[in-house]
Design an enzyme around this catalytic site. Structure first.
Site, PDB file in Angstrom:
ATOM      1  N   ARG A  74     -73.089  32.748 -47.170  1.00  0.00           N
ATOM      2  CA  ARG A  74     -73.827  32.417 -45.951  1.00  0.00           C
ATOM      3  C   ARG A  74     -73.758  33.490 -44.884  1.00  0.00           C
ATOM      4  O   ARG A  74     -74.747  33.776 -44.223  1.00  0.00           O
ATOM      5  CB  ARG A  74     -73.281  31.111 -45.405  1.00  0.00           C
ATOM      6  N   HIS A 125     -75.088  28.835 -40.682  1.00  0.00           N
ATOM      7  CA  HIS A 125     -75.816  28.644 -41.944  1.00  0.00           C
ATOM      8  C   HIS A 125     -77.142  29.376 -41.868  1.00  0.00           C
ATOM      9  O   HIS A 125     -77.843  29.272 -40.866  1.00  0.00           O
ATOM     10  CB  HIS A 125     -76.037  27.149 -42.177  1.00  0.00           C
ATOM     11  N   ARG A 168     -66.681  29.997 -45.600  1.00  0.00           N
ATOM     12  CA  ARG A 168     -66.634  28.949 -46.612  1.00  0.00           C
ATOM     13  C   ARG A 168     -67.814  29.087 -47.570  1.00  0.00           C
ATOM     14  O   ARG A 168     -68.945  29.327 -47.141  1.00  0.00           O
ATOM     15  CB  ARG A 168     -66.701  27.572 -45.944  1.00  0.00           C
ATOM     16  N   GLY A 227     -62.856   8.728 -40.351  1.00  0.00           N
ATOM     17  CA  GLY A 227     -63.219   8.101 -41.618  1.00  0.00           C
ATOM     18  C   GLY A 227     -64.348   8.825 -42.319  1.00  0.00           C
ATOM     19  O   GLY A 227     -65.248   8.210 -42.879  1.00  0.00           O
ATOM     20  N   GLY A 228     -64.318  10.156 -42.280  1.00  0.00           N
ATOM     21  CA  GLY A 228     -65.217  10.928 -43.136  1.00  0.00           C
ATOM     22  C   GLY A 228     -64.568  11.037 -44.512  1.00  0.00           C
ATOM     23  O   GLY A 228     -63.647  10.286 -44.840  1.00  0.00           O
ATOM     24  N   LEU A 229     -65.027  11.985 -45.303  1.00  0.00           N
ATOM     25  CA  LEU A 229     -64.476  12.112 -46.655  1.00  0.00           C
ATOM     26  C   LEU A 229     -62.970  12.341 -46.639  1.00  0.00           C
ATOM     27  O   LEU A 229     -62.231  11.752 -47.431  1.00  0.00           O
ATOM     28  CB  LEU A 229     -65.153  13.267 -47.392  1.00  0.00           C
ATOM     29  N   ALA A 230     -62.507  13.173 -45.714  1.00  0.00           N
ATOM     30  CA  ALA A 230     -61.075  13.494 -45.690  1.00  0.00           C
ATOM     31  C   ALA A 230     -60.261  12.264 -45.303  1.00  0.00           C
ATOM     32  O   ALA A 230     -59.281  11.920 -45.974  1.00  0.00           O
ATOM     33  CB  ALA A 230     -60.818  14.643 -44.713  1.00  0.00           C
ATOM     34  N   GLY A 231     -60.667  11.603 -44.224  1.00  0.00           N
ATOM     35  CA  GLY A 231     -59.912  10.439 -43.763  1.00  0.00           C
ATOM     36  C   GLY A 231     -59.899   9.334 -44.809  1.00  0.00           C
ATOM     37  O   GLY A 231     -58.842   8.763 -45.115  1.00  0.00           O
ATOM     38  N   SER A 280     -66.696  22.470 -49.126  1.00  0.00           N
ATOM     39  CA  SER A 280     -66.071  21.670 -48.080  1.00  0.00           C
ATOM     40  C   SER A 280     -65.771  20.262 -48.566  1.00  0.00           C
ATOM     41  O   SER A 280     -64.688  19.734 -48.344  1.00  0.00           O
ATOM     42  CB  SER A 280     -66.970  21.589 -46.846  1.00  0.00           C
TER      43      SER A 280
HETATM   44  C1  LIG Z   1     -75.917  19.199 -42.511  1.00  0.00           C
HETATM   45  C2  LIG Z   1     -74.684  19.517 -43.285  1.00  0.00           C
HETATM   46  C3  LIG Z   1     -74.712  19.609 -44.665  1.00  0.00           C
HETATM   47  C4  LIG Z   1     -73.561  19.890 -45.379  1.00  0.00           C
HETATM   48  N1  LIG Z   1     -73.632  19.973 -46.750  1.00  0.00           N
HETATM   49  C5  LIG Z   1     -72.495  20.227 -47.440  1.00  0.00           C
HETATM   50  C6  LIG Z   1     -72.525  20.288 -48.869  1.00  0.00           C
HETATM   51  O1  LIG Z   1     -73.549  20.108 -49.491  1.00  0.00           O
HETATM   52  N2  LIG Z   1     -71.376  20.540 -49.525  1.00  0.00           N
HETATM   53  C7  LIG Z   1     -70.186  20.723 -48.860  1.00  0.00           C
HETATM   54  O2  LIG Z   1     -69.177  20.920 -49.528  1.00  0.00           O
HETATM   55  N3  LIG Z   1     -70.141  20.649 -47.516  1.00  0.00           N
HETATM   56  C8  LIG Z   1     -71.257  20.412 -46.794  1.00  0.00           C
HETATM   57  N4  LIG Z   1     -71.189  20.352 -45.420  1.00  0.00           N
HETATM   58  C9  LIG Z   1     -69.886  20.372 -44.747  1.00  0.00           C
HETATM   59  C10 LIG Z   1     -69.252  18.979 -44.847  1.00  0.00           C
HETATM   60  O3  LIG Z   1     -70.244  17.996 -44.753  1.00  0.00           O
HETATM   61  C11 LIG Z   1     -68.242  18.687 -43.778  1.00  0.00           C
HETATM   62  O4  LIG Z   1     -67.396  19.770 -43.608  1.00  0.00           O
HETATM   63  C12 LIG Z   1     -67.419  17.474 -44.148  1.00  0.00           C
HETATM   64  O5  LIG Z   1     -68.249  16.364 -44.398  1.00  0.00           O
HETATM   65  C13 LIG Z   1     -66.413  17.113 -43.099  1.00  0.00           C
HETATM   66  O6  LIG Z   1     -65.775  15.910 -43.465  1.00  0.00           O
HETATM   67  P1  LIG Z   1     -64.548  15.362 -42.659  1.00  0.00           P
HETATM   68  O7  LIG Z   1     -64.020  14.194 -43.399  1.00  0.00           O
HETATM   69  O8  LIG Z   1     -63.609  16.460 -42.359  1.00  0.00           O
HETATM   70  O9  LIG Z   1     -65.144  14.916 -41.260  1.00  0.00           O
HETATM   71  P2  LIG Z   1     -66.381  13.977 -40.845  1.00  0.00           P
HETATM   72  O10 LIG Z   1     -67.151  13.469 -41.981  1.00  0.00           O
HETATM   73  O11 LIG Z   1     -67.079  14.686 -39.764  1.00  0.00           O
HETATM   74  O12 LIG Z   1     -65.651  12.728 -40.234  1.00  0.00           O
HETATM   75  C14 LIG Z   1     -64.971  12.794 -39.013  1.00  0.00           C
HETATM   76  C15 LIG Z   1     -64.493  11.413 -38.685  1.00  0.00           C
HETATM   77  O13 LIG Z   1     -63.653  11.473 -37.557  1.00  0.00           O
HETATM   78  C16 LIG Z   1     -64.032  10.516 -36.615  1.00  0.00           C
HETATM   79  N5  LIG Z   1     -63.627  11.043 -35.320  1.00  0.00           N
HETATM   80  C17 LIG Z   1     -63.885  12.256 -34.780  1.00  0.00           C
HETATM   81  N6  LIG Z   1     -63.257  12.382 -33.594  1.00  0.00           N
HETATM   82  C18 LIG Z   1     -62.587  11.231 -33.397  1.00  0.00           C
HETATM   83  C19 LIG Z   1     -61.755  10.738 -32.351  1.00  0.00           C
HETATM   84  N7  LIG Z   1     -61.473  11.469 -31.273  1.00  0.00           N
HETATM   85  N8  LIG Z   1     -61.262   9.480 -32.466  1.00  0.00           N
HETATM   86  C20 LIG Z   1     -61.542   8.700 -33.553  1.00  0.00           C
HETATM   87  N9  LIG Z   1     -62.302   9.140 -34.571  1.00  0.00           N
HETATM   88  C21 LIG Z   1     -62.821  10.373 -34.484  1.00  0.00           C
HETATM   89  C22 LIG Z   1     -65.507  10.325 -36.812  1.00  0.00           C
HETATM   90  O14 LIG Z   1     -65.920   9.067 -36.335  1.00  0.00           O
HETATM   91  C23 LIG Z   1     -65.598  10.425 -38.328  1.00  0.00           C
HETATM   92  O15 LIG Z   1     -65.287   9.183 -38.914  1.00  0.00           O
HETATM   93  C24 LIG Z   1     -72.350  20.101 -44.699  1.00  0.00           C
HETATM   94  C25 LIG Z   1     -72.316  20.024 -43.316  1.00  0.00           C
HETATM   95  C26 LIG Z   1     -73.475  19.771 -42.599  1.00  0.00           C
HETATM   96  C27 LIG Z   1     -73.421  19.781 -41.120  1.00  0.00           C
END
Ligand SMILES: Cc1cc2nc3c(=O)[nH]c(=O)nc-3n(C[C@H](O)[C@H](O)[C@H](O)COP(=O)(O)OP(=O)(O)OC[C@H]3O[C@@H](n4cnc5c(N)ncnc54)[C@H](O)[C@@H]3O)c2cc1C
Ligand code: SF4
Ligand code: SF4
Ligand code: FES
Lengths: 250, 589
Positions: free
Chosen positions: B298, B237, B399, B12-16, B404
């Site tokens: 980067r 980074h 990237r 449930g991050g941005l993608a989910g 992202s």
């Molecule tokens: C400090 C930091 C700053 C950043 N700043 C930027 C920025 O300014 N601009 C930009 O474009 N990008 C940025 N990024 C990159 C970006 O934040 C991430 O790539 C992005 O948020 C990933 O989102 P996501 O939805 O893929 O995963 P996430 O937000 O990581 O969500 C993953 C989800 O999966 C769930 N999950 C994981 N494994 C399991 C499992 N086995 N079972 C059930 N649930 C699970 C977690 O609970 C969570 O809900 C940054 C990254 C970091 C580390």
């Protein structure tokens, strides 16, 4: 404290919600820059108490480790604090760790804070958009409006404000300062305001705004410096206004 | 199949959450699984912003220019059509987020403000203070809560995905998940599954990622038959704050707002940085890259810092650190645009970066590699889709900052409808016995771990893994040390069999959960190390001094790893990159 060679922690442990709690003491080698979470990680890597007894790693919630996910709230030296930003150098020793007291314990330092999310549902804390299709930009907003909304929107749902609130308990069913502040946030958004009446209605009666005794503990503890008392008084005013206008409506 | 398909979203991050919103809007019923409450997902950490060529600054920016910057920044390793589609969709995504109430910073006229980020010459990055990811995630979380209140979404928070349930034809019919409190393992049927489980930072021990970013789910799926693509591309980074428990990011937005990177010209100069006169400072990025200056991509900035520290021995106090300086910028501007990140530095280091230059060093940050997907976000297992950082599609070999968040949301928006379409053309499974079999298999895995009587502590083994991977599989890579790394990984997998869980209870047992993740991290580490060893060139984040040039003739190819269960190791194949829109050219900043 900074130059002492070890860190002493006393941790309140509870195996599950039904079990009784007990205390365990740990002694860890000091490293510069340690915080409470890094201590808990060190214990996991070597789960032995100060008197040499093998034990289990501590169960606790954490994720971001930079005070933005809201996971790691606990009582640190009797004060509600985020564990990740609690630097050992700034804490008196022995460092005493307990779970938040107003929420059901899951295990050790992990508690169940689902109630906050349920309350956010109850007050419809969202902007009711028509759909995700392309409808062009949102409402125009001045910098001032953005600068007022942004701080409110930084609430990390840690529940510290609820922990310290004298009115937040089972008897009152009070929703707590964080939720009131979210109501203010969404009621002031041009589109969010569409649900204003429903939000205010949800805050009338038991558990609503009337429970707040303006003790201000909440605003002092909030790790994100959210202007909670301001939010509370604005929402209280709006609820009052809403109640009166309802009176005339019927 | 059913007119109202049932779709599982894992993560449930941005993608989910983007996928969930599309699914609910299209009439699907969604079961949403997440280790942490979705509002606490890693996406909250994103600081700097989100890219979209809105061209609101009169610079003549365009979605094509965004596309070109992204492909060029990624050193031509990304398939071009989906990247083009993402860049074209980005402006409308920003509008949607704006409508959802994201408090983006504004211009005096009340329009969205944009800042500059690395790898581009345009102001293309929309931002909400310096906590953009938090603000975007909250907006999506609120919309999902609304669907939850309407009964269209069921959340399973504090549940961990363990594996997919595959039928006899290798088609995904659901998942197996574990309740992290009761430790119950349970199968859940679904017409399609979308995986959005984020990054893999934990493989490197300390990184800028959140604790639950272990890549465990991706690894489990790879071991079940999904291809894992471009695993060797790991972004380090340039600017993070070294710490005991993690490397906290100092966002690129600090440089986007004018921050300058420098070291004292004199090796070992111990003076207070503010007392060092301008002519005794070396602004090496501005010196080496006059056009982009502090805003080179980067990988370029990271290698430059490594060079200054390890070849010129000019790290501050002889330590691996350089200055990132904001002190020349007006405090009010800093507070308005960067407060969130300055606060992190203040809280965790204790100095005020408005007064004192920050001390920073590169840290592992992001994986460009991930589950292989087609242009509809479908993985190689029918019925499983992937979106967000856990898949490989949009960033090539490196990237660009702020790309992202947009790729996560775009990927979710593609995956949702694609999963519904797939589900409506799929016939029902012929039997249910695969569910029981998978459940039993996973329960046995847990039981084995609980019983294991060895001497290896999983948390200590993990620290070793992190050190090994950081040392050999990040900024500078040599074939010999990559091979040695793979050997050590095999040893660690062997040691894993002798693991000893100090906790054997059946309630909220974090040790057993972590041990499972560790096993999956070890398996995925081999994909990274071996993939890096195979690629005899330098491209984007993958840099080998022994092969310093990009080699398009042999290596303009996607690496695809698949798991060979009998040999218990990865097999590799290579797929040509779709470069149909922009012909590859040399990358020179
Ligand atoms: C400090 C930091 C700053 C950043 N700043 C930027 C920025 O300014 N601009 C930009 O474009 N990008 C940025 N990024 C990159 C970006 O934040 C991430 O790539 C992005 O948020 C990933 O989102 P996501 O939805 O893929 O995963 P996430 O937000 O990581 O969500 C993953 C989800 O999966 C769930 N999950 C994981 N494994 C399991 C499992 N086995 N079972 C059930 N649930 C699970 C977690 O609970 C969570 O809900 C940054 C990254 C970091 C580390
Ligand atoms: S002002 Fe006092 S009573 Fe009211 S919410 Fe805050 S702490 Fe609770
Ligand atoms: S208002 Fe402050 S203390 Fe309360 S939940 Fe939000 S961030 Fe935590
Ligand atoms: S771990 Fe996220 S707030 Fe402490």
């Amino acid at each position: 404290m900074a130059d002492s060679k070890s860190v002493i922690l006393q941790i309140k442990r509870q195996a599950n919600p039904r079990e009784k709690s007990h205390w365990e003491e740990f002694e860890l080698p000091y490293k510069p820059g340690m915080n409470v979470i890094s201590c808990l990680m060190d214990i996991a890597a070597n789960p032995v108490t100060r008197d040499g007894k093998a034990t289990t790693p501590i169960t606790y919630d954490s994720n971001c480790l930079e005070e933005v996910c809201g996971s790691c709230a606990m009582l640190i030296n009797r004060r509600a604090h985020m564990a990740c930003s609690a630097l050992v150098d700034r804490l008196e020793q022995p460092i005493r760790l307990e779970p938040l007291s107003k929420f059901p314990v899951v295990r050790d330092l992990a508690v169940d804070r689902q109630v906050l999310f349920e309350n956010l549902k109850a007050v419809k804390a969202w902007v009711p958009i028509d759909g995700t299709y392309d409808l062009g930009p949102g409402p125009r907003m001045t910098s001032e409006q953005q600068e007022a909304a942004y701080p409110l929107s930084r609430c990390i749902s840690c529940c510290c404000c609820m922990e310290v609130c004298p009115q937040f308990n089972e008897k009152t069913g009070f929703v707590g300062a964080a939720v009131l502040s979210q109501v203010r946030l969404f009621n002031t958004h041009p589109t969010g305001a569409a649900l204003k009446r429903e939000r205010l209605a949800a805050l009338m009666g038991d558990g609503g705004i009337q429970e707040c005794g303006y003790a201000q503990n909440c605003v002092e503890i909030c790790p994100k410096d959210i202007p909670l008392t301001r939010s509370i008084s604005e929402v209280a005013g709006a609820v009052m206004h809403h109640a009166i206008s309802d009176l005339f409506r019927t | 199949m059913a007119s109202n398909p049932r779709i599982i979203v894992v993560g449930g991050g941005l993608a989910g959450l983007s996928a969930v919103i599309k699914l609910a809007e299209m009439g699907g019923t969604v079961d949403l699984f997440s280790i942490v409450p979705v509002k606490r997902s890693h996406s909250v950490c994103a600081q700097g912003g989100i890219n979209a060529a809105k061209n609101l600054k009169g610079e003549g920016d365009s979605t094509w220019q965004h596309f070109d910057d992204t492909i060029y920044g990624g050193d031509f390793l990304a398939n071009q059509p989906p990247v083009k589609a993402m860049c074209e969709a980005a402006p409308a995504i920003i509008d949607l987020l704006d409508r959802m109430g994201v408090p983006f910073n504004r211009t005096p006229e009340g329009l969205l403000d944009f800042r500059r980020f690395g790898g581009t010459l345009y102001h293309r990055t929309a931002f909400a203070g310096a906590t953009t990811g938090q603000q975007l995630l909250y907006a999506l979380d609120e919309q999902v809560r609304r669907y939850e209140a309407e009964g269209k979404v069921n959340k399973y928070e504090h549940w961990e995905f363990l594996s997919a349930v595959l039928d006899g034809n290798g088609i995904c019919r659901g998942i197996c998940a574990m309740d992290l409190r009761s430790m119950e393992v349970r199968p859940f049927p679904a017409d399609a599954v979308i995986v959005a489980t984020g990054g893999i930072g934990a493989i490197f021990g300390k990184s800028t990622n959140s604790v639950v970013c272990t890549g465990s789910a991706q690894s489990a799926l790879y071991q079940q038959g999904c291809y894992y693509a471009n695993g060797e591309f790991i972004q380090v980074h340039p600017t993070s704050i070294p710490g005991e428990d993690k490397l906290r990011l100092m966002s690129e937005s600090a440089r986007g707002e004018g921050g300058r990177v420098w070291v004292p010209k004199q090796s070992g100069d111990a003076r207070d940085p503010k007392s060092i006169p301008e002519n005794e400072r070396w602004y090496f990025l501005e010196d080496w890259y006059p056009k982009y200056g502090n805003l080179v991509p980067r990988d370029v900035a990271t290698r430059a810092i490594f060079k200054v520290v390890y070849e010129y021995h000019l790290g501050i106090d002889g330590k691996p650190m350089v200055y990132l300086d904001l002190t020349h910028i007006d405090r009010k501007i800093l507070d308005r645009k960067l407060e969130g990140i300055l606060e992190i530095y203040e809280k965790f280091v204790g100095d005020d970066p408005r007064d004192t230059p920050m001390k920073i060093f590169p840290g592992m940050h992001y994986t460009m590699g991930g589950l292989w997907v087609d242009f509809k976000q479908a993985t190689s297992i029918p019925g499983i889709f992937a979106a967000g950082e856990c898949e490989y599609q949009y960033h090539g070999a490196n990237r660009l900052g702020a790309n992202s968040l947009v790729s996560c949301i775009f990927g979710g928006f593609v995956a949702g409808p694609a999963a519904i379409e797939y589900a409506s053309n799929q016939s029902a499974a012929t039997s249910n016995r695969h569910f029981e079999a998978e459940q039993k298999h996973q329960e046995e895995n847990n039981a084995r771990l609980m019983k294991s009587e060895g001497s290896e502590n999983p948390f200590r083994l993990w620290r070793e893994l992190g050190e090994l991977m950081t040392k050999n599989c990040t900024v500078i890579r040599y074939d010999a040390s990559l091979k040695e790394t793979d050997g050590k990984l095999c040893e660690m997998l062997e040691r894993f069999r002798r693991i000893n869980l100090s906790d054997r209870s059946q309630w909220a047992n974090t040790s057993v959960v972590f041990a499972r993740q560790l096993y999956n991290m070890l398996q995925l580490s081999r994909v990274i190390a071996q993939g890096a060893a195979l690629r005899s060139e330098s491209r984007g984040a993958h840099y080998k001094p022994d092969f310093p040039e990009r080699d398009d003739k042999n290596w303009l190819k996607t690496t695809k790893a698949s798991f060979a269960p009998d040999a218990d190791e990865p097999r590799f194949e290579f797929e040509p990159v779709d470069v149909s829109l922009i012909p590859p050219r040399a990358r020179k900043y």
